[in-house]
Design a protein around this motif. Structure first.
Motif, short mmCIF file in Angstrom:
data_model
loop_
_atom_site.label_atom_id
_atom_site.label_comp_id
_atom_site.label_asym_id
_atom_site.label_seq_id
_atom_site.Cartn_x
_atom_site.Cartn_y
_atom_site.Cartn_z
N PRO A 1 -6.61 11.01 9.54
CA PRO A 1 -6.82 9.92 8.54
C PRO A 1 -7.15 8.58 9.21
O PRO A 1 -7.95 7.80 8.69
CB PRO A 1 -5.48 9.87 7.80
CG PRO A 1 -4.91 11.24 7.96
CD PRO A 1 -5.31 11.68 9.34
N THR B 1 -4.76 4.36 17.11
CA THR B 1 -6.10 3.79 16.93
C THR B 1 -6.69 3.39 18.27
O THR B 1 -7.87 3.65 18.55
CB THR B 1 -6.03 2.57 15.99
OG1 THR B 1 -5.48 2.97 14.73
CG2 THR B 1 -7.42 1.97 15.78
N GLU C 1 -10.74 8.66 10.32
CA GLU C 1 -11.66 8.51 9.19
C GLU C 1 -11.67 7.08 8.68
O GLU C 1 -12.72 6.53 8.33
CB GLU C 1 -11.29 9.49 8.08
CG GLU C 1 -11.56 10.95 8.46
CD GLU C 1 -11.25 11.90 7.32
OE1 GLU C 1 -10.40 11.55 6.46
OE2 GLU C 1 -11.85 12.99 7.27
N LYS C 2 -10.50 6.46 8.63
CA LYS C 2 -10.41 5.09 8.14
C LYS C 2 -11.16 4.13 9.05
O LYS C 2 -11.79 3.18 8.59
CB LYS C 2 -8.94 4.68 8.02
CG LYS C 2 -8.74 3.28 7.46
CD LYS C 2 -7.28 3.00 7.14
CE LYS C 2 -6.42 3.00 8.39
NZ LYS C 2 -5.02 2.61 8.10
N THR C 3 -11.11 4.37 10.35
CA THR C 3 -11.76 3.48 11.32
C THR C 3 -13.18 3.92 11.64
O THR C 3 -13.85 3.28 12.46
CB THR C 3 -10.95 3.45 12.63
OG1 THR C 3 -10.85 4.78 13.15
CG2 THR C 3 -9.56 2.88 12.39
N LYS C 4 -13.67 5.01 11.01
CA LYS C 4 -15.00 5.57 11.26
C LYS C 4 -15.15 6.13 12.69
O LYS C 4 -16.24 6.47 13.11
CB LYS C 4 -16.10 4.53 11.02
CG LYS C 4 -16.11 3.94 9.61
CD LYS C 4 -16.43 4.99 8.57
CE LYS C 4 -16.43 4.43 7.16
NZ LYS C 4 -17.49 3.47 6.91
N GLU D 1 0.84 -1.21 0.00
CA GLU D 1 0.00 0.00 0.00
C GLU D 1 0.87 1.25 0.00
O GLU D 1 0.55 2.25 -0.66
CB GLU D 1 -0.92 0.00 1.22
CG GLU D 1 -2.05 -1.04 1.18
CD GLU D 1 -3.18 -0.60 0.29
OE1 GLU D 1 -3.12 0.53 -0.23
OE2 GLU D 1 -4.13 -1.38 0.09
#
Length: 834
Positions: free
Chosen positions: A628, A574, A631-634, A544
């Protein structure tokens, strides 16, 4: 017991041995030809009984009977025919020819002795050299002690109720039929005969009474008083004595119910076996225990299974079964049989055979040994079934279990199985995994359809597969993600060179499609080889990262310590964001406030609330690091509400200090904006806080409109109706379109820092920033410039009538206390509305 001279004609094998044993007290002569038999009869005139096996040689037997009964000199010789059960025609013809009686195989010792006694008695009655007293004594002995039922009648009416119907019957007759003497006398034999057998019995009896035959035999059923049935073998013959007693006939019966049940069971067993063998997808066999598997019996299924007729394999006539077994299995089959026979266990094995056409078939054999009394193997019996279809299905199932059906490559399951095999690292060779991330191919599906993108996947796989070797295997571990497993390379330079080969291979195919890809590399070692999930995660991260930097011509990326630390940091962030979103550690999410300057009056007109993370373990974390992730993990949804709440609280503090006219700008994530209940939740928060929405500006980025313009614009319209101001952040870098700008439910444009930075590097007359301001004003929008760091930029913006500015030249983002102090220095408190 008197010794009787008996001639046996055509009796061989087991019957011969049994007769010799049963008749050991008599003189027995053997003959196997008619001439030999007649010679013995002539030379031995006192032979009283001739036993003829007409099944062994029917023509010879009948010829002998015709000769004996056609010769007046042989009138004292009685003949008894030996037959298999069911040979009624043979028995009837023999009796018509003159045979005195018949006997069924297998021979019963007691029966044959009784028959001989009976017939010898009859012979003795005819013998004038015997006295009547001896004859009567012999007959009575036979009658009362015989193991068979005997009845003597002189009535010609089978249903007669006359007192002279049945003159006498022995105890065994009563026992076999189940009827007592008086009942037998009353009913007569016709009433106790089974209806299905009565017609035949009456027909034969009428012929006997008419003198057409001297006797007959048949198998019939008697009905017992309890309704059950007893099967008997019955012999009926004429009976005549020289004294005043005139007897019509004598009836002999033997209970054969047990034999009939056995025959019925045997017939059913044979029928079932026949059905089984005819429907068996293979063959049943019996063979000798030798290396050739010499066949002694083969069912008809042999031909369909092997292509050879059974007679070709029987006795190894054309070839042995060993030659049918595929060569590579012959020794295993032999050794397998040896093992199970030593333990007297059943044998089960799967192997291949070669048919008469030369094709191969998979078969499943199961069987067991047949042992003699000495414990030696006499033979082997079993079945062999065709399992080719099952094997084909198993092979296909195994293939699709381990392979991806579309690409034909080994799949994720095979890949994980290979990684779990720890022995692959127990050598001095180097091992590595190289992941090719083609996830951007999904854009082709969106543009041209799924089949179009799949065609390119197949094309890529074929090209990558050409790079494989014994030391380089390719796996399809996920949609659009492939992994090379490489062993035996020298160093990283070899891996780099291989990655460049991959890059050039894909470039030749995808250049025109504008498809990017990422290549990640993880070297395997003792520390990471046991955790497959971590390996896959590290591969994905590396690929990625390479994919994200594809435009920068970063072809591949090694997963190293720095990347590992980055992942660990991301996981820590996270975890901490999760705690904050769950209502714990909310004090770690803080807001800094950057002042916004109104150029018209040079006054501070508002603040932009900027989220900061003050981590217990990582210290201060910049928004670009944790936003970010959120947002990725909501997690941005609960965090966004927390930011709004904290911004509301700061505004309450400003209001308490007399700065209620200040406007508070709050950034709203696209994910949060598109949540179904966002508008209702925000309205509830405003009502609970008793705040005026007109003092708040909600900032959204241009990219939010790329998903669904109409839906987003509708939501913004609802927010405006509530009283919120709507600002379009980072204007000019993405979705910008002045044609669409007029349709958007927005109040303010925030010019991106990119355009402000250009004011330092280029001639002000060449800059388009002023044009953006002018066009925004014509659309009725307020304009805010971000990132103002130099006076030159401020002067330019002031010249082109920009409404508001913010940036380091005005002030950095400030904590709450410093923000209040900053506004106190630059402005005087005011209670008037804007």
């Amino acid at each position: 017991m008197l010794t009787v001279k008996i001639l046996m004609f055509g009796v061989v094998g087991a019957e011969h041995a049994a007769m010799k044993e049963f008749l050991c007290e008599h003189l027995v002569y053997d003959a196997h030809s008619v001439s030999q038999a007649l010679k013995i009869i002539d030379s031995t005139p006192d032979i009283s009984l001739c036993i003829v096996d007409i099944d062994a040689s029917y023509r010879k037997g009948m010829k002998l009977l015709q000769t004996i009964h056609g010769n007046a000199s042989f009138t004292t010789l009685r003949t008894l025919v030996l037959t298999n059960p069911g040979q009624i025609e043979h028995e009837s013809e023999a009796l018509i020819t003159g045979a005195s009686d018949y006997l069924h195989k297998p021979i019963n010792k007691e029966i044959i002795r009784a028959r001989i006694h009976v017939h010898q008695t009859i012979v003795n009655q005819r013998n004038q050299n015997r006295s009547a007293q001896e004859q009567e004594l012999l007959l009575n002995t036979i009658f009362w002690q015989a193991p068979i039922g005997i009845s003597i009648c002189h009535s010609s009416a089978p249903n007669s109720n006359a007192d002279d119907n049945i003159v006498s019957f022995n105890p065994m007759f009563e026992k076999i039929t189940g009827w007592a003497k008086d009942e037998l006398m009353k009913n007569g034999w016709a009433k106790i005969t089974h209806p299905e057998d009565l017609a035949e019995d009456l027909h034969n009896f009428q012929k006997l009474q008419a003198g057409e035959i001297s006797g007959y035999s048949m198998e019939k059923r008697y009905l017992k008083p309890d309704g059950t049935v007893v099967w008997v073998h019955m012999i009926v013959s004429q009976l005549s004595l020289k004294d005043d007693h005139t007897y019509k006939h004598m009836c002999l019966i033997q209970d054969i119910t047990g034999r009939k049940e056995m025959e019925k069971a045997l017939i059913e067993s044979e029928r079932s076996m026949s059905v089984l063998l005819s429907n068996l997808p293979g063959m049943a066999y019996r063979c000798m225990y030798d290396r050739m598997w010499t066949m002694q019996f083969l069912s008809a299924g042999c031909y369909e299974l092997t292509g050879f007729a059974p007679e070709e394999l029987l006795g190894n006539r054309k070839l042995s079964y060993e030659h049918v077994i595929a060569p590579e299995y012959r020794e295993d089959v032999w050794e397998g049989w040896k093992r199970v026979l030593n333990k007297r266990e059943p044998f089960t094995y799967e192997y291949e055979i070669i048919t008469a056409r030369g094709t191969r078939k998979w078969v499943w054999e199961t069987g067991q040994g047949v042992f003699n009394e000495a414990g030696e193997v006499e033979a082997i019996e079993g079945i062999i079934l065709d399992i080719s279809d099952r094997k084909k299905f198993e092979d296909e199932l195994t293939y699709y279990t381990d392979h991806d059906p579309w690409t034909g490559l080994y799949n994720r399951r095979s890949f994980l199985k290979m990684l779990d095999n720890s022995s692959f690292l127990h050598n001095s060779q180097k091992h590595a995994l190289i992941s090719i991330n083609l996830s951007t191919i999904h854009t082709l599906s969106m543009r041209f359809g799924f089949h179009y993108s799949q065609k390119f996947v197949k094309k890529a796989v074929n090209a990558l597969n050409a790079l494989c070797s014994n030391d380089c295997l390719l796996f399809n571990i996920h949609e659009y993600r492939f992994v090379f497993y490489i062993k035996g390379y020298r160093d990283k330079n070899d891996l780099t060179s291989f990655c460049q080969t991959i890059f050039h291979t894909l470039s030749a195919m995808f250049a025109t499609e504008r498809i990017g890809w990422g290549i990640g590399i993880v070297e395997l070692h003792e520390q990471n080889r046991n955790d497959t999930e971590i390996l896959l995660k590290n591969l994905l991260v590396a690929s990625e990262h390479a994919l994200a930097n594809f435009e920068n011509e970063m072809n591949f990326c090694f997963f190293d310590k720095e990347m590992e630390q980055k992942i660990a940091r991301e996981e820590a962030l996270t975890k901490e964001l999760f705690h904050i979103a769950a209502g714990r550690l909310t004090e770690n999410l803080i807001l800094h406030y950057q002042p916004i300057l109104d150029l018209d009056g040079d006054t501070i007109c508002g603040f932009e609330a900027l989220a900061r993370l003050k981590s217990d373990s990582l210290g201060m974390v910049a928004p670009m690091d944790f936003i970010p992730i959120a947002e990725k993990t909501k997690l941005i949804i609960p965090l966004g509400y927390l930011i709004i709440q904290k911004a509301f609280q700061f505004y309450q503090r400003l209001k308490a200090n007399g700065y209620e006219s200040i406007c508070m700008s709050i950034n709203i994530s696209a994910i949060q904006l598109m949540k179904n209940d966002f508008v209702e939740s925000l309205q509830t928060m405003v009502q609970d806080s008793c705040l005026d929405p007109s003092h708040f500006s909600l900032e959204i980025t241009e990219s939010v409109f790329t998903s669904n313009f109409q839906e987003v614009n509708t939501i913004l319209g609802q927010l405006k109706e509530m009283g919120f101001q709507i600002a379009l952040d980072d204007f000019g870098t993405g979705y910008s379109s002045f044609a669409r700008e007029r349709e958007m439910n927005i109040d303010c444009l925030k010019i991106d820092k990119f355009f402000i930075d250009k004011l330092v590097d280029i001639n002000p007359h060449q800059a388009i920033t002023g044009d953006i301001v002018s066009m925004a004003h014509k659309l009725g929008h307020c304009v805010v410039a971000e990132g103002v760091e130099h006076k030159q930029q401020l002067d330019y913006l002031r010249h082109f009538n920009c409404d508001k500015v913010q940036g380091y030249f005005i002030s950095r983002p400030l904590e709450e206390d410093h923000a209040i102090a900053f506004i106190q220095i630059h402005d005087k408190p005011s209670t008037t509305d804007r």
